[in-house]
Design an enzyme around this catalytic site. Structure first.
Site, PDB file in Angstrom:
ATOM      1  N   LYS A   1      32.574  42.076  40.702  1.00  0.00           N
ATOM      2  CA  LYS A   1      32.003  41.837  42.032  1.00  0.00           C
ATOM      3  C   LYS A   1      31.497  43.145  42.648  1.00  0.00           C
ATOM      4  O   LYS A   1      32.141  44.168  42.541  1.00  0.00           O
ATOM      5  CB  LYS A   1      33.056  41.209  42.943  1.00  0.00           C
ATOM      6  CG  LYS A   1      33.274  39.744  42.636  1.00  0.00           C
ATOM      7  CD  LYS A   1      34.154  39.085  43.671  1.00  0.00           C
ATOM      8  CE  LYS A   1      35.610  39.242  43.363  1.00  0.00           C
ATOM      9  NZ  LYS A   1      36.141  38.453  42.279  1.00  0.00           N
TER      10      LYS A   1
ATOM     11  N   GLU B   1      39.737  29.236  36.259  1.00  0.00           N
ATOM     12  CA  GLU B   1      40.788  29.745  37.145  1.00  0.00           C
ATOM     13  C   GLU B   1      40.832  28.956  38.460  1.00  0.00           C
ATOM     14  O   GLU B   1      39.942  28.151  38.740  1.00  0.00           O
ATOM     15  CB  GLU B   1      40.555  31.229  37.442  1.00  0.00           C
ATOM     16  CG  GLU B   1      39.234  31.477  38.141  1.00  0.00           C
ATOM     17  CD  GLU B   1      39.303  32.549  39.201  1.00  0.00           C
ATOM     18  OE1 GLU B   1      40.284  32.570  39.974  1.00  0.00           O
ATOM     19  OE2 GLU B   1      38.364  33.356  39.274  1.00  0.00           O
TER      20      GLU B   1
HETATM   21  N1  PSU Z   1      35.618  35.463  41.330  1.00  0.00           N
HETATM   22  C1  PSU Z   1      35.076  34.804  42.367  1.00  0.00           C
HETATM   23  N2  PSU Z   1      35.873  34.543  43.433  1.00  0.00           N
HETATM   24  C2  PSU Z   1      37.205  34.881  43.454  1.00  0.00           C
HETATM   25  C3  PSU Z   1      37.774  35.587  42.353  1.00  0.00           C
HETATM   26  C4  PSU Z   1      36.916  35.853  41.330  1.00  0.00           C
HETATM   27  O1  PSU Z   1      33.892  34.468  42.324  1.00  0.00           O
HETATM   28  O2  PSU Z   1      37.889  34.555  44.414  1.00  0.00           O
HETATM   29  C5  PSU Z   1      39.253  35.944  42.328  1.00  0.00           C
HETATM   30  C6  PSU Z   1      39.712  35.918  40.860  1.00  0.00           C
HETATM   31  O3  PSU Z   1      40.782  35.011  40.771  1.00  0.00           O
HETATM   32  C7  PSU Z   1      40.158  37.329  40.552  1.00  0.00           C
HETATM   33  C8  PSU Z   1      40.652  37.741  41.903  1.00  0.00           C
HETATM   34  O4  PSU Z   1      41.127  37.372  39.555  1.00  0.00           O
HETATM   35  O5  PSU Z   1      39.635  37.233  42.786  1.00  0.00           O
HETATM   36  C9  PSU Z   1      40.845  39.238  41.983  1.00  0.00           C
HETATM   37  O6  PSU Z   1      41.754  39.531  42.992  1.00  0.00           O
HETATM   38  P1  PSU Z   1      42.364  41.004  43.119  1.00  0.00           P
HETATM   39  O7  PSU Z   1      41.187  41.870  43.427  1.00  0.00           O
HETATM   40  O8  PSU Z   1      43.343  40.917  44.279  1.00  0.00           O
HETATM   41  O9  PSU Z   1      43.044  41.318  41.824  1.00  0.00           O
END
Ligand code: PSU
Ligand code: MN
Length: 307
Positions: free
Chosen positions: A164, A30
């Site tokens: 996370k 990603e």
């Molecule tokens: N994992 C990481 N760092 C990130 C992300 C994931 O180690 O920045 C990103 C991914 O792209 C994931 C996003 O899809 O954060 C989630 O964002 P939200 O909580 O706004 O859906």
């Protein structure tokens, strides 16, 4: 895979199209982690070393992003640097992917958007850091990442270090169950918590080898389940941050976030950035280590699956 059928705004890197045509294993990566998850130059170094690590395993990496309104499946070295340096990139998910293309924007793709694009090209295995999930305080914010619903309907396997720890992890697990997403601990019984190997939660399923995971995927294909799979792979021991320490930073960052009325898309980037600052860079080191570790496991699964 009939690449000719892809939309005209898709650019496939030469190595990736060769791999798709010849059934060579591929791992998708990603790009929100590049545009919003890490500072420059660490983001660029992380992205290129993760790609190199995948290549060392005989697997082709395909970093996915949107640049100037074009979907890129696999980036050149120049495109990768451009993306890592860009200041006002969008962060796109299912809701805004078409907007980014029709308006000629440059964007990092979240787990959800990367899954959609991978699926379109026939790439089955994808590595990231941690998926988005149910945020703390969901009772008032209603903030549940679109990554979870995407996992419920798009047939791509995602290797992550669990959800996370900034999230409400028990609720995230519940939503994954509701969405019909198998959560598989890779060589672990405990759900990994991103910066730490273990959490208080048991992982619903466990597998101990890439071959077992590949067999599992093949059965899912025969059943035509057509939804995603989450492989939860713990961070290496030496790269962990003790939960007592990281949880303090998370609490501080969360309190500041609420005080500053941060909401929506900005929540995850804000929390990651504050934890980076509070930990004096330690959280970033761990984050990079766990992405690399996930890339290796994804490469192994891909090798088995395309055997
Ligand atoms: N994992 C990481 N760092 C990130 C992300 C994931 O180690 O920045 C990103 C991914 O792209 C994931 C996003 O899809 O954060 C989630 O964002 P939200 O909580 O706004 O859906
Ligand atoms: Mn959100």
């Amino acid at each position: 895979m009939n690449l000719a059928k892809l939309p005209s705004f898709v650019d496939i890197h030469e190595d990736v199209s060769k791999a798709l045509n010849e059934n060579i294993p591929i791992v998708a990566l990603e790009s929100t982690i590049i545009t919003h998850g890490m500072p420059f130059p660490e983001n660029a170094e992380m992205a290129s070393s993760v790609e190199a690590l995948i290549r060392e395993h005989g697997v082709v990496p395909a970093t996915i992003a949107v640049i100037d309104g074009r979907i890129k499946i696999g980036l050149t070295a120049e495109e990768l640097i451009k993306l890592a340096k860009v200041k006002n990139a969008m962060k796109i998910s299912r809701a805004d992917i078409a907007f980014a293309i029709s308006q000629g924007k440059t964007a990092g793709t979240t787990v959800a958007a990367t899954m959609i694009i991978s699926r379109m090209a026939g790439i089955r295995i994808f590595a990231t850091g941690g998926i988005g999930g149910v945020h703390k305080g969901v009772e008032t914010s209603f903030d549940i990442s679109a990554d979870l619903t995407e996992l419920g309907k798009t047939d791509v396997l995602v290797v992550a270090a669990g959800a996370k720890a900034i999230l409400d992890v028990p609720k995230t697990l519940e939503v994954l169950e509701t969405q019909g997403v198998p959560v598989v601990g890779y060589k672990t019984d405990s759900l990994p918590a991103f910066w730490t190997r273990r959490s208080d939660l048991a992982v619903p399923l466990r597998m101990d080898s890439a071959a077992q995971i590949s067999d599992f995927l093949k059965v899912r294909d025969e059943l035509q389940l057509c939804s995603g799979v989450l492989i939860a792979n713990p961070i290496p021991k030496k790269d962990q941050i003790p939960s007592k320490i990281i949880n303090k930073y998370i609490e501080t960052a969360q309190t500041e976030m609420e005080a500053n009325n941060i909401s929506g898309k900005e929540v995850t980037p804000f929390l990651l950035k504050r934890i980076f600052e509070l930990s004096k860079g330690e959280s970033l080191k761990s984050n990079i280590a766990l992405v690399k570790n996930n890339a290796i496991v994804a490469a192994k699964i891909s090798l088995e699956f395309y055997k």
